[in-house]
Design an enzyme around this catalytic site. Sequence first.
Site, mmCIF file in Angstrom:
data_model
loop_
_atom_site.group_PDB
_atom_site.id
_atom_site.type_symbol
_atom_site.label_atom_id
_atom_site.label_comp_id
_atom_site.label_asym_id
_atom_site.label_seq_id
_atom_site.Cartn_x
_atom_site.Cartn_y
_atom_site.Cartn_z
ATOM 1 C CG ASP A 123 -2.295 0.645 0.893
ATOM 2 O OD1 ASP A 123 -2.292 1.762 0.328
ATOM 3 O OD2 ASP A 123 -3.344 0.046 1.212
ATOM 4 N N GLY A 129 4.616 1.375 -1.490
ATOM 5 C CA GLY A 129 4.794 1.679 -2.902
ATOM 6 C C GLY A 129 3.509 2.202 -3.503
ATOM 7 C CG ASP A 130 1.567 4.941 -6.839
ATOM 8 O OD1 ASP A 130 0.588 4.248 -7.201
ATOM 9 O OD2 ASP A 130 1.627 6.172 -7.032
ATOM 10 C CG PHE A 131 -1.966 0.261 -6.764
ATOM 11 C CD1 PHE A 131 -2.425 1.359 -7.470
ATOM 12 C CD2 PHE A 131 -2.693 -0.154 -5.658
ATOM 13 C CE1 PHE A 131 -3.567 2.032 -7.100
ATOM 14 C CE2 PHE A 131 -3.857 0.512 -5.270
ATOM 15 C CZ PHE A 131 -4.291 1.615 -5.993
ATOM 16 C CG HIS A 172 -15.054 -0.702 -6.143
ATOM 17 N ND1 HIS A 172 -16.195 -0.713 -5.372
ATOM 18 C CD2 HIS A 172 -14.030 -0.392 -5.290
ATOM 19 C CE1 HIS A 172 -15.869 -0.430 -4.117
ATOM 20 N NE2 HIS A 172 -14.565 -0.241 -4.056
#
Length: 356
Positions: free
Chosen positions: A220, A246-248, A266
């Site tokens: 996350d 981190g950043d997805f 969503h």
Amino acid sequence: MWAEMKPLLRDRLFPVKIAPIKEESSSAANLFQMAAGYWVSQAIYVAAKLGIADLLKDGPQSCVVLAEVTGSDAPSLFRLMRALASVSVFSHVGEDCFALSRLAESLQTDAPASLRAMVITIGEIHYQACGNLLHSIQTGSPAFNNVFGTSLFDYLQQNAAASEAFNQGMTNLSSMLAYAILMAYDFAGISSIVDVGGGEGKLLRKILELNPEMVGAVFDMPSTIGTVNQELKGNTVGARCSYIAGDFFDSVPGGADAYLLCGVIHDWDDDQAAAILRNCRGAMGENGRLLLVDMVVPENGASCFSKLLDLNMLVMNGGRERTKAEFSALLDAADYRLTRIIPTMAPQSMIEAMAK
């Protein structure tokens, strides 16, 4: 004990089904009651914000006592409690006394199925954004941005109290949803799993608890992982569960057998969702498995909560709920093949896909 717990969990956590008003029995009174539904939702929010359910956990209390503790006006608090008791939220047990009802138990902060934090975040930022729904319908853009002047996730980064209520609400929902997922899906054959956008990790830890041969990682944003690490004070939750920041949209940790995204896809439009899924695809091996936990909108005109949640996603951050066909197309664009959709006891389904 898991086999013995399943029937109890079915009855306790997922007992409520939405029963829509049938067209043949509808009337102007029914429509008015639906239009005024926010009267009830805001009353529940105020009770949650004041912590009324926590104050009643040891037994009935008078509104005079409740008002003194919460800093409220006693006659007005009585009117709030009387109104909520009329719809079975709290019980009116004396002239000026109220007690917990079955529904009100979930408004307690420490209840196993607590919804207090979720009710608070719905009653505050969701309520304000939904009041500007017309903007979203006319423009196709999130009303939240129009009301608050920034996007949902940027706002949460900047507002600690709102972020705490939002994140705790998500954590509480994940805790309940974990049992629905575990009852529906067989995790056999998965030795490693990454919970992408997993927040505090309650869902993953429950999965690991009941699958002792599995190891996992929660992935996350740095702010979320940093908060979790602060709460853990440097201690690990267990050798089998780790936390990675981190950043997805950039990348996700590689090498796991399965990538779990619960209530993540969503949140985003098709282009953004596909970008996240492609990063997961790039991280997994040839036999990798993708597990999405989301609602699936019925293709027909059937009544379904997902259709209302879809409006909420439009208003809050431009996301959407999807039909089976829309999930299939999204997954295909990200180089997956949809293998199956498994219903659960919760409104969400487990959507399984394999790398092409």
